[in-house]
Design an enzyme around this catalytic site. Structure first.
Site, short mmCIF file in Angstrom:
data_model
loop_
_atom_site.label_atom_id
_atom_site.label_comp_id
_atom_site.label_asym_id
_atom_site.label_seq_id
_atom_site.Cartn_x
_atom_site.Cartn_y
_atom_site.Cartn_z
N ASP A 155 0.73 -1.28 0.14
CA ASP A 155 0.07 -0.01 -0.02
C ASP A 155 0.93 1.25 0.05
O ASP A 155 1.74 1.35 0.74
CB ASP A 155 -0.97 0.05 1.21
N TRP B 196 5.41 -10.50 1.39
CA TRP B 196 4.75 -9.64 2.60
C TRP B 196 5.09 -9.96 3.87
O TRP B 196 5.17 -11.08 4.14
CB TRP B 196 3.33 -9.85 2.35
N PHE C 200 1.59 -1.17 9.99
CA PHE C 200 0.62 -0.93 8.84
C PHE C 200 0.19 0.26 8.39
O PHE C 200 0.62 1.10 8.98
CB PHE C 200 -0.74 -1.77 9.28
N SER C 201 -0.68 0.27 7.48
CA SER C 201 -0.90 1.33 6.63
C SER C 201 -1.55 2.63 7.39
O SER C 201 -2.14 2.46 8.55
CB SER C 201 -1.95 1.27 5.58
N1 DQQ Z 1 -2.26 -3.89 3.62
C1 DQQ Z 1 -3.48 -3.73 4.10
C2 DQQ Z 1 -3.98 -2.89 5.11
C3 DQQ Z 1 -2.85 -3.14 5.96
C4 DQQ Z 1 -1.77 -3.14 5.14
C5 DQQ Z 1 -4.22 -3.45 2.70
C6 DQQ Z 1 -0.70 -4.31 5.71
O1 DQQ Z 1 -5.29 -3.10 5.72
O2 DQQ Z 1 -2.79 -1.86 6.89
O3 DQQ Z 1 -3.54 -4.00 1.85
O4 DQQ Z 1 0.69 -4.26 4.86
#
Ligand code: DQQ
Length: 532
Positions: A80, A104, A140-141
């Site tokens: 993201d 990931w 995270f994002s």
């Molecule tokens: N990627 C998700 C989000 C999360 C992040 C969406 C984790 O919900 O925060 O692709 O890498």
């Protein structure tokens, strides 16, 4: 002596008491590229690091699937976009980044800066998990805001999912995590939620508001709304907006809005507000009214018709433009990604507007035109179904193509790209008038067994007398398509043959007329595909 690259990152973190992370650009490249070499690097000699790094950079630079004018980390995994921010005349982009390889995990925030959204320079990694901290299992994002002059990141720490902040007082070279993190330690009581992550923060008067992605199992996705005076103390208000799992988007695509909304992005657009959410399948936008801190969707659609574009985030720049960025995910096997040593690409910047028909207008940022090189133009071509109409003078895998097709009686019209002689490999970008769909047809895109096949796309309708205007960006394995500035379709293809470079036009069922076709060769944004 050799060490694990991840531990090296952790060490740097620890020595700074877990609140600051300093990784130089050279370290970033070393860390990034070292994992391509198997996760271990020799530290006995600096020369050896440089040699191995250079070798790896050469391998990356020689990878024909690696884009040349899209932003991406020098190596490893990205997903993201996080906290895009226009600050002091420059565009800052953060993104989910795994320094441990092309898969990931161990989510960090990578960081790059650009004067024009086209040419990028990598900056030190902004956020790394702090051992024992609320983000120990990943940063995270989230988003970026400027608080009293200081850029501040608001993000989700895991696990469990909690909200954290980090601030920079040195022009975004280093970030200090707030020692009292998390600033939101748990979701509201009494809710059985599917997730609690990816904050989006904005300012109204002297208050901050925070929208967070969530949902309720078997019911639907939702966005929770919080308010704060200082980014530290937050009060939960109510739901900003809620979906229904069985709710389908209007139009021919039966797209469910799902049970969990990730990465909410909420912002004003002309006299409406827009909410974009990622539903663990599609990316859905809603345009509507924001009244008394409740959002009422009026018009909904897909921000991208394919499934290669995910988790977009937007920013406003000094020109007042609303610019959206998304993660262009891979369409090949995990092992192929690990072997390549990189995974994930940032989309091109899309300028969002409120369309005249009330839907979301999306157009590529005009800055991208700075990359245009050699240009060829064709006008008034008659396309006869079944005839072989590859353009003899045009070849390439790094192109911008603009095509305008007249309305006609054909069943389908479109472009073929990355065609090998005899069509042994070939991808079609197709407007199917009969089904009212825009598609990327990938059945023959690659001879490799390791890649996704099949069509990607969705509903796209033209008015009866409307010409079809396609703007296509081809960049090695990435295809980004804008149709009539109101639909986008992003896709991935991995042709295996070095001569899969042909471009053509086609019609099915009936003659078609191509009003105009312009093709530009696109210049790379770096000498070595490492985007600096
Ligand atoms: N990627 C998700 C989000 C999360 C992040 C969406 C984790 O919900 O925060 O692709 O890498």
């Amino acid at each position: 002596m050799s060490i694990d690259v991840p531990k090296h990152v952790t060490k740097a973190n620890k020595s700074l008491k877990g609140v600051r992370l300093r990784v130089s650009r050279r370290d970033f490249l070393t860390l990034s590229t070292a994992t391509v070499l198997g996760g271990r690097i020799a530290l006995s000699s600096g020369t050896r690091i440089r040699t191995e790094q250079a070798k790896t950079e050469q391998q990356l630079a020689a990878d024909p699937q690696r884009p040349r004018y899209h932003l991406m980390p020098p190596a490893n995994w990205m997903n993201d976009p996080n906290g895009p921010l226009f600050w002091k005349g420059q565009y800052h982009m953060f993104y989910q980044y795994n320094p441990n390889g092309a898969f990931w995990g161990t989510m960090h925030w990578g960081h790059a800066v650009s004067p024009d959204m086209v040419h990028w320079k990598h900056l030190p990694i902004a956020l790394a998990p702090t051992p024992g901290g609320p983000d120990k299992d990943g940063c995270f994002s989230g988003c970026a805001v400027v608080d009293q002059g200081a850029p501040t990141l608001v993000y989700t720490g895991v696990s469990p999912e909690v909200q954290c902040i980090a601030r920079s007082d040195d022009g975004m070279m280093t970030w200090r995590k707030y020692p009292g993190n998390p600033v939101i330690g748990a979701p509201p009581q009494g809710m059985e939620i599917t997730g609690f992550r990816d904050p989006c923060v904005w300012r109204e008067g002297d208050e901050w508001f925070l929208a967070i992605g969530s949902g309720i199992k078997d019911q639907g996705g939702m966005v929770l709304l919080y308010r704060s005076k200082d980014l530290i103390h937050w009060d939960y208000l109510h739901l900003l907006c809620k979906g229904r799992k069985d709710e389908l988007l209007p139009g021919k695509d039966a797209v469910s809005t799902g049970e969990m909304w990730e990465c909410p992005d909420f912002f004003p657009l002309a006299d409406k507000h827009a909410l974009i959410v990622s539903t663990q399948g599609a990316v859905i936008y809603s345009l509507g009214a924001y009244v008394n801190h409740y959002f009422h969707p009026e018009v909904q659609g897909k921000a991208d018709l394919g499934d290669s574009y995910y988790a977009p985030r937007s920013m406003e720049d000094e020109k007042g433009r609303r610019i959206l960025w998304g993660w262009v995910r891979e369409g090949r096997s995990d092992s192929a990604q690990r072997a390549a040593g990189w995974s994930g690409v940032m989309s091109l910047p899309r300028v969002l507007t409120l369309g005249r028909d009330g839907t979301l207008g999306m157009a590529p940022a005009p800055e991208i035109a700075a990359l245009r090189g050699k240009h060829q133009r064709f006008e008034g071509l008659l396309i006869v179904p079944g005839s072989f109409s590859l353009l003899k003078s045009v070849r390439g895998d790094s192109l911008e193509i603009q095509a305008e097709f007249e309305p006609d009686a054909s069943e389908a019209v479109g472009l073929t790209v990355r065609s090998a002689p005899g069509g042994k490999e070939q991808t079609s970008i197709t407007y199917n008038r009969t089904s009212g769909q825009l598609l990327v047809e990938r059945e023959r895109s690659s001879l490799s067994p390791d890649v996704e096949r099949g069509a990607q796309g969705g509903a796209f309708a033209l008015a009866e007398d409307e010409t079809l205007k396609l703007q296509v960006f081809l960049d090695a394995s990435v295809i980004e398509i804008f149709a009539n500035d109101r639909a986008c379709l992003t896709s991935r293809i991995y042709p295996s043959r070095s001569d899969s470079l042909g471009i053509g036009v086609f019609a099915r069922g009936h003659n078609a007329r191509l009003k105009a076709l312009s093709i530009w060769e696109m210049r790379p944004i770096s000498a070595n595909r490492l985007t600096t």
